[in-house]
Structure formats: C-alpha cells, structure tokens
Write a protein that holds these residues in place. Structure first.
Motif, PDB file in Angstrom:
ATOM      1  N   THR A  19     143.974  96.349 -25.740  1.00 34.19           N
ATOM      2  CA  THR A  19     144.813  95.886 -26.102  1.00 34.19           C
ATOM      3  C   THR A  19     146.034  97.188 -25.446  1.00 34.19           C
ATOM      4  O   THR A  19     146.784  96.469 -24.600  1.00 34.19           O
ATOM      5  CB  THR A  19     145.243  96.443 -27.193  1.00 34.19           C
ATOM      6  OG1 THR A  19     144.835  95.383 -28.004  1.00 34.19           O
ATOM      7  CG2 THR A  19     146.568  96.295 -27.590  1.00 34.19           C
ATOM      8  N   GLU A  23     149.159  95.360 -22.203  1.00 35.07           N
ATOM      9  CA  GLU A  23     151.153  96.289 -22.310  1.00 35.07           C
ATOM     10  C   GLU A  23     151.147  96.700 -20.949  1.00 35.07           C
ATOM     11  O   GLU A  23     152.065  96.583 -20.500  1.00 35.07           O
ATOM     12  CB  GLU A  23     150.566  96.931 -23.933  1.00 35.07           C
ATOM     13  CG  GLU A  23     150.696  96.970 -25.536  1.00 35.07           C
ATOM     14  CD  GLU A  23     150.169  97.987 -26.126  1.00 35.07           C
ATOM     15  OE1 GLU A  23     151.071  99.188 -25.331  1.00 35.07           O
ATOM     16  OE2 GLU A  23     150.229  97.716 -26.751  1.00 35.07           O
ATOM     17  N   GLN A  87     144.998  90.760 -31.776  1.00 35.71           N
ATOM     18  CA  GLN A  87     146.342  90.811 -31.212  1.00 35.71           C
ATOM     19  C   GLN A  87     146.005  91.119 -29.766  1.00 35.71           C
ATOM     20  O   GLN A  87     146.700  90.868 -28.693  1.00 35.71           O
ATOM     21  CB  GLN A  87     146.208  92.690 -31.478  1.00 35.71           C
ATOM     22  CG  GLN A  87     147.164  93.633 -30.882  1.00 35.71           C
ATOM     23  CD  GLN A  87     148.516  93.082 -31.413  1.00 35.71           C
ATOM     24  OE1 GLN A  87     148.976  92.670 -30.838  1.00 35.71           O
ATOM     25  NE2 GLN A  87     148.989  93.147 -32.566  1.00 35.71           N
ATOM     26  N   ARG A  91     148.656  89.125 -27.614  1.00 35.54           N
ATOM     27  CA  ARG A  91     149.098  89.568 -26.116  1.00 35.54           C
ATOM     28  C   ARG A  91     148.628  88.735 -24.737  1.00 35.54           C
ATOM     29  O   ARG A  91     149.920  88.954 -23.676  1.00 35.54           O
ATOM     30  CB  ARG A  91     148.733  91.323 -25.652  1.00 35.54           C
ATOM     31  CG  ARG A  91     149.197  92.001 -26.990  1.00 35.54           C
ATOM     32  CD  ARG A  91     148.878  93.490 -27.134  1.00 35.54           C
ATOM     33  NE  ARG A  91     149.537  93.906 -28.397  1.00 35.54           N
ATOM     34  CZ  ARG A  91     150.588  94.792 -28.560  1.00 35.54           C
ATOM     35  NH1 ARG A  91     151.375  94.538 -27.150  1.00 35.54           N
ATOM     36  NH2 ARG A  91     150.484  95.530 -29.242  1.00 35.54           N
ATOM     37  N   ASN A  95     151.079  87.540 -22.041  1.00 31.20           N
ATOM     38  CA  ASN A  95     151.014  87.807 -20.638  1.00 31.20           C
ATOM     39  C   ASN A  95     150.937  86.876 -19.861  1.00 31.20           C
ATOM     40  O   ASN A  95     151.938  86.106 -19.320  1.00 31.20           O
ATOM     41  CB  ASN A  95     150.035  88.848 -20.103  1.00 31.20           C
ATOM     42  CG  ASN A  95     149.781  90.579 -20.611  1.00 31.20           C
ATOM     43  OD1 ASN A  95     151.397  90.658 -21.028  1.00 31.20           O
ATOM     44  ND2 ASN A  95     149.580  90.768 -20.433  1.00 31.20           N
TER      45      ASN A  95
END
Length: 141
Positions: A19, A23, A87, A91, A95
C-alpha cells in the motif's frame, strides 16, 4: 497454529508495505520522476513475488490443517488481510488511471507538436490551395 498466525501477520505486513509503495508510485507518476518510479516498480515487483510465496505457504498450511481456518483469531487475520488486499486493488486502479491520463496528455501534446510542425511546412500549390510539405525542395541555385 502459531506458524499459520505468523504467516498471516507477515502477509498483512507485506500488503501494508505494498500500500505504501502504491502511494509512492502514484506520487511519482504525477511528478514524472522516471528514475525513482523505476526503483519503486522494481521494489513493488519484488514485494509481489514475496507476497505470492507467503500466500502459497499459507495455502499449504491451511491444506494440512483445515480445522485451523475455523479459529476466530485466524478468521480475524484473514479479514484484515482481505481489507488490505482490497485497499491495494483500489490503489492499483487509481495508479492505472493516472498512467492512462498521463499517456493521453502525452499523446495530445504530440498531436499538437505535429500539427504545429505541419503548419510551419505548409506551402501553396499552383491554384493557391494550402499544401503540406517543405517549401523549396525543387528550388535549385
């Protein structure tokens, strides 16, 4: 059973690390820092391989001891892992969209540059109509 709990906790930590990498990847996509992005992608790839190995080991443990999966502590860890996995998937989709948007912007910029270049090389034919190409090709000194 402690071995399975340890493996599940390890996988949860790996997914949490993924994760963080996702990010970071999104930030680098936005800043277009290709060198750092390559490093993050390589780290992400290695982490995904480690997650796959851990997942396979967990699967083998559950196959050997199917009754362990009924334990509340194990169920709770599986729930936490599934939340982390969701999660990560979310993400990853973000992306992917960021990369697609970046590619569209680059394609649009390329089109504008090509259009600008075509205007610079525009000439006129004998009838006075615009014609693409460079002027002076047939001119000799």
């Amino acid at each position: 059973m402690n071995n399975l709990i340890t493996l599940l906790e390890k996988q949860k930590q790996q997914l949490d690390s993924l994760t963080v990498l996702l990010e970071s990847e999104l930030h680098l996509i936005g800043t277009r820092d290709a060198e750092s992005l390559t490093t993050v992608i390589n780290d992400k790839s290695a982490l995904l391989e480690a997650i796959a190995v851990t997942d396979k080991t967990i699967e083998q443990q559950v196959e050997k001891h199917p009754d362990w999966a009924a334990e509340q502590e194990i169920k709770d860890l599986f729930d936490k892992i599934n939340q982390s996995l969701s999660q990560c998937k979310f993400r990853t989709e973000i992306n992917q969209k960021a990369v697609e948007q970046g590619q569209l912007r680059l394609q649009h910029l390329r089109s504008l540059l090509l259009e600008s270049r075509a205007k610079e090389t525009m000439t006129y034919d004998k009838s006075g109509k615009p014609k693409g190409g460079s002027s002076g090709k047939s001119v000799t000194a």
